[in-house]
Scaffold this motif. Sequence first.
Motif, PDB file in Angstrom:
ATOM      1  N   ARG A  77       0.830  -1.204   0.000  1.00 15.38           N
ATOM      2  CA  ARG A  77       0.000   0.000   0.000  1.00 15.38           C
ATOM      3  C   ARG A  77       0.864   1.253   0.000  1.00 15.38           C
ATOM      4  O   ARG A  77       0.581   2.229  -0.726  1.00 15.38           O
ATOM      5  CB  ARG A  77      -0.922  -0.018   1.233  1.00 15.38           C
ATOM      6  N   VAL A  78       1.942   1.245   0.775  1.00 16.23           N
ATOM      7  CA  VAL A  78       2.844   2.401   0.815  1.00 16.23           C
ATOM      8  C   VAL A  78       3.548   2.585  -0.528  1.00 16.23           C
ATOM      9  O   VAL A  78       3.675   3.711  -1.034  1.00 16.23           O
ATOM     10  CB  VAL A  78       3.876   2.230   1.953  1.00 16.23           C
ATOM     11  N   GLU A  80       2.489   1.796  -3.404  1.00 18.31           N
ATOM     12  CA  GLU A  80       1.503   2.292  -4.372  1.00 18.31           C
ATOM     13  C   GLU A  80       1.208   3.771  -4.141  1.00 18.31           C
ATOM     14  O   GLU A  80       1.233   4.576  -5.077  1.00 18.31           O
ATOM     15  CB  GLU A  80       0.227   1.470  -4.270  1.00 18.31           C
ATOM     16  N   GLN A  81       0.954   4.148  -2.906  1.00 20.69           N
ATOM     17  CA  GLN A  81       0.535   5.514  -2.610  1.00 20.69           C
ATOM     18  C   GLN A  81       1.682   6.513  -2.668  1.00 20.69           C
ATOM     19  O   GLN A  81       1.499   7.654  -3.105  1.00 20.69           O
ATOM     20  CB  GLN A  81      -0.127   5.557  -1.224  1.00 20.69           C
ATOM     21  N   GLN A  82       2.871   6.095  -2.248  1.00 18.69           N
ATOM     22  CA  GLN A  82       3.997   7.023  -2.155  1.00 18.69           C
ATOM     23  C   GLN A  82       4.885   7.018  -3.395  1.00 18.69           C
ATOM     24  O   GLN A  82       5.513   8.027  -3.713  1.00 18.69           O
ATOM     25  CB  GLN A  82       4.856   6.677  -0.928  1.00 18.69           C
ATOM     26  N   TYR A  83       4.944   5.878  -4.109  1.00 22.81           N
ATOM     27  CA  TYR A  83       5.876   5.779  -5.226  1.00 22.81           C
ATOM     28  C   TYR A  83       5.228   5.365  -6.538  1.00 22.81           C
ATOM     29  O   TYR A  83       5.918   5.059  -7.506  1.00 22.81           O
ATOM     30  CB  TYR A  83       7.002   4.800  -4.884  1.00 22.81           C
ATOM     31  N   GLY A  84       3.912   5.343  -6.576  1.00 22.39           N
ATOM     32  CA  GLY A  84       3.222   5.115  -7.843  1.00 22.39           C
ATOM     33  C   GLY A  84       3.310   3.722  -8.399  1.00 22.39           C
ATOM     34  O   GLY A  84       3.114   3.518  -9.606  1.00 22.39           O
ATOM     35  N   THR A  87       0.307  -2.442  -7.960  1.00 25.17           N
ATOM     36  CA  THR A  87       0.533  -3.570  -7.059  1.00 25.17           C
ATOM     37  C   THR A  87      -0.466  -4.696  -7.291  1.00 25.17           C
ATOM     38  O   THR A  87      -1.563  -4.486  -7.818  1.00 25.17           O
ATOM     39  CB  THR A  87       0.444  -3.119  -5.587  1.00 25.17           C
ATOM     40  N   TRP A 104       6.526  -0.914 -11.861  1.00 19.80           N
ATOM     41  CA  TRP A 104       6.637   0.484 -12.262  1.00 19.80           C
ATOM     42  C   TRP A 104       6.812   0.515 -13.775  1.00 19.80           C
ATOM     43  O   TRP A 104       7.786  -0.037 -14.311  1.00 19.80           O
ATOM     44  CB  TRP A 104       7.832   1.153 -11.586  1.00 19.80           C
TER      45      TRP A 104
END
Length: 357
Positions: A77-78, A80-84, A87, A104
Amino acid sequence: MPSDTLTSTVPIPDLWKAAHRDDRARPRARQQLLGPSSIGLCRRRAAYEVHGTWPTDLADTMHAAILGTWLHEGILRVLEQQYGAFTELELTNGTLLGHADAYWAPASLTGQTSPYGAEVGVVEDLKTKSTRALDMVVRHGPHRHEWFQVHLYAHLLKTGGLAEHPKLPVGEPLPVDVVRLRYVGREYGQVVVHQRPYDQDVADQALAWADDVLASPEPEAMPRDLDGPGLSIICDNCPFKRACWNLDALADDRAPQTILIADGEDLAAALGAYSEAAEIESAAKKRKAKARKVLDAAEPGTYGAFKLSWSGGNPRPPVPDPEAMIRILEGLNLDVPLKSGGRSSRTINVSRLPDTP
């Protein structure tokens, strides 16, 4: 009602019973297609999965694995939310089914610049480990089956294996240039990362391994690739352990590995393996002992490809002296208390016969 009576009558939900039920209901726990995470590990275990064998060992003690699953979900989740990252991508080619943890895509595909600056396709597999297992990764690097797994995710992405996705093109080849393994310690959160360029040869080796299992007529036609219960943590936690090693028919306290000997030829081969290993072990112990003496005065630090550190060497508090106690009791003409000595361990002795003329 007194407070102590009230609290004693209020039921407390059993966390781990619920956690194990939840874990067994997960889609991955119920899939029958061969998954990349099973490839390169043990062919017989993978064959049990392919042939739909019902697990014989569903222990309710897999707390560490479930904790790893929960940690895994939070980390993705982190990312996905922080680094695009994209997942949990479902990937399949009809015979393999897997879920890539993170992907990515390059900016040319998404039209968005990557938050961390990479302009190449990267697929990542995330693994949570105990401190001891993480130390093994630091010392020896990733296992072959872990590289197999992440390369297969990359291969499925590159060959249009994405099943469905709201933002990425489905059924089309997606670029992957780099594969990455990220390890996170479950106890203290240490992070170890290994990444390398995508290697088609590694993917081909993994596919050949999978084809071998998929072609098996039954699980028992596949070899056991690991050493068995008591010698392999993978075997200790295998859901097919009892079926694979015939543990229900195990006599006395003999090791499960005894079933590997079917005749005198197998026995002779095992004796040869033991004798050869003993000779190598003896020579290695001598080399290690000498190297330890040579290093005795070396200062901690990094030397070439190796890091040296020291532990221990601290003074210990006094400990009881059993021999002195016995002498005191005997001097007072008192019987020394004894307990059963049990049975000595069996010692094996293997010697090589001389060559006959």
